[in-house]
Design an enzyme around this catalytic site. Structure first.
Site, mmCIF file in Angstrom:
data_model
loop_
_atom_site.group_PDB
_atom_site.id
_atom_site.type_symbol
_atom_site.label_atom_id
_atom_site.label_comp_id
_atom_site.label_asym_id
_atom_site.label_seq_id
_atom_site.Cartn_x
_atom_site.Cartn_y
_atom_site.Cartn_z
ATOM 1 N N SER A 112 -3.055 -7.546 3.046
ATOM 2 C CA SER A 112 -3.330 -7.396 4.480
ATOM 3 C C SER A 112 -3.701 -8.740 5.089
ATOM 4 C CB SER A 112 -4.476 -6.402 4.697
ATOM 5 O OG SER A 112 -4.111 -5.129 4.221
ATOM 6 N N LYS A 151 -17.830 -6.270 6.770
ATOM 7 C CA LYS A 151 -16.606 -7.012 7.086
ATOM 8 C C LYS A 151 -16.329 -6.844 8.576
ATOM 9 C CE LYS A 151 -13.750 -6.782 2.877
ATOM 10 N NZ LYS A 151 -12.520 -6.193 2.321
ATOM 11 N N HIS A 182 0.841 -1.205 0.000
ATOM 12 C CA HIS A 182 0.000 0.000 0.000
ATOM 13 C C HIS A 182 0.878 1.257 0.000
ATOM 14 C CE1 HIS A 182 -3.163 -2.575 2.293
ATOM 15 N NE2 HIS A 182 -3.580 -2.447 1.054
ATOM 16 N N ARG A 220 -1.911 -6.390 -8.372
ATOM 17 C CA ARG A 220 -0.827 -7.306 -8.031
ATOM 18 C C ARG A 220 -0.652 -8.396 -9.075
ATOM 19 N NH1 ARG A 220 -3.228 -7.719 -2.159
ATOM 20 N NH2 ARG A 220 -4.972 -7.251 -3.523
HETATM 21 P P1 ADP Z 1 -9.752 -3.626 -0.662
HETATM 22 O O1 ADP Z 1 -10.403 -4.279 0.516
HETATM 23 O O2 ADP Z 1 -10.506 -2.494 -1.256
HETATM 24 O O3 ADP Z 1 -9.196 -4.592 -1.709
HETATM 25 P P2 ADP Z 1 -7.067 -3.373 0.272
HETATM 26 O O4 ADP Z 1 -6.658 -2.611 1.476
HETATM 27 O O5 ADP Z 1 -6.898 -4.849 0.310
HETATM 28 O O6 ADP Z 1 -8.527 -2.911 -0.020
HETATM 29 O O7 ADP Z 1 -6.309 -2.802 -1.013
HETATM 30 C C1 ADP Z 1 -6.472 -1.497 -1.471
HETATM 31 C C2 ADP Z 1 -5.825 -1.355 -2.828
HETATM 32 O O8 ADP Z 1 -4.433 -1.588 -2.722
HETATM 33 C C3 ADP Z 1 -6.324 -2.332 -3.895
HETATM 34 O O9 ADP Z 1 -6.356 -1.664 -5.129
HETATM 35 C C4 ADP Z 1 -5.265 -3.397 -3.906
HETATM 36 O O10 ADP Z 1 -5.196 -4.043 -5.164
HETATM 37 C C5 ADP Z 1 -4.030 -2.578 -3.646
HETATM 38 N N1 ADP Z 1 -2.971 -3.374 -3.054
HETATM 39 C C6 ADP Z 1 -3.031 -4.152 -1.956
HETATM 40 N N2 ADP Z 1 -1.853 -4.761 -1.716
HETATM 41 C C7 ADP Z 1 -1.006 -4.366 -2.711
HETATM 42 C C8 ADP Z 1 0.351 -4.678 -3.065
HETATM 43 N N3 ADP Z 1 1.063 -5.523 -2.348
HETATM 44 N N4 ADP Z 1 0.852 -4.080 -4.173
HETATM 45 C C9 ADP Z 1 0.099 -3.243 -4.905
HETATM 46 N N5 ADP Z 1 -1.183 -2.928 -4.645
HETATM 47 C C10 ADP Z 1 -1.737 -3.476 -3.569
#
Ligand code: ADP
Length: 165
Positions: free
Chosen positions: A128, A41, A17, A90
């Site tokens: 996460s 959630k 992130h 990703r």
């Molecule tokens: P959501 O629950 O909306 O998917 P996340 O917190 O999991 O929220 O992710 C938010 C954004 O960050 C999403 O667009 C996700 O694809 C991106 N993201 C999460 N982890 C990574 C990573 N390791 N590299 C690049 N983008 C990421």
């Protein structure tokens, strides 16, 4: 003024992130990190805890602000007078869902565009949920999350950090 929103759950914020935040902040005048307050959630961290962790780890990036939101992303953008959504990709597995979301948002408001940033290869495996899973079993998360976040994750997972390898 070009304002973009990077929305997500950030439960907790990861190095992946943070990499997307750093890179997208260079592309716009102002980047709002939008922490989704989603009642369906059951997150590990409360929305306030997630916002505070993000504020701490982004405090040195001058054009980044962190806010929480609930409801539709397009409404949050409207409130901020923002037209750009930032999302990270990703792997192909992200693509289908991300494309569907961006198409939906554009149908709801056709002035909005989504910019996808590819993941830094170093973090392409990272999510996460991986962080929560590894922490729960006492594994080392120091490469996964910013330093300020490490002990808070262990604490939330009820893991005594003295015993962490
Ligand atoms: P959501 O629950 O909306 O998917 P996340 O917190 O999991 O929220 O992710 C938010 C954004 O960050 C999403 O667009 C996700 O694809 C991106 N993201 C999460 N982890 C990574 C990573 N390791 N590299 C690049 N983008 C990421």
């Amino acid at each position: 003024m070009r304002t973009a929103v990077y929305p997500g759950s950030f439960d907790p914020v990861t190095m992946g992130h943070l990499d997307i935040i750093n890179r997208s902040a260079l592309l716009v005048d102002k980047l709002i990190v939008g922490v989704l307050n989603n009642n369906s959630k059951s997150p590990l961290f409360s929305v306030n805890e997630r916002v505070n962790m993000l504020k701490e780890v982004t405090k040195d990036i001058p054009n980044v602000e962190v806010m929480s939101f609930s409801g539709l992303l397009v409404d949050f953008l409207k409130e901020l007078d923002a037209k750009i959504v930032i999302r990270g990709l990703r792997a192909v597995t992200d693509f289908e869902y991300e494309l569907q979301m961006s198409q939906t948002n554009r149908l709801l408001d056709n002035s909005i565009d989504t910019i996808f940033l590819n993941t830094n290869l170093k973090y392409s495996y990272l999510s996460s949920s991986v962080v929560r899973e590894v922490a729960r079993y006492g594994g080392d998360i120091s490469k996964f999350v910013p330093e300020q976040v490490i002990s808070r994750v262990y604490e939330k997972c009820g893991v005594n950090k003295e015993i962490i390898r």
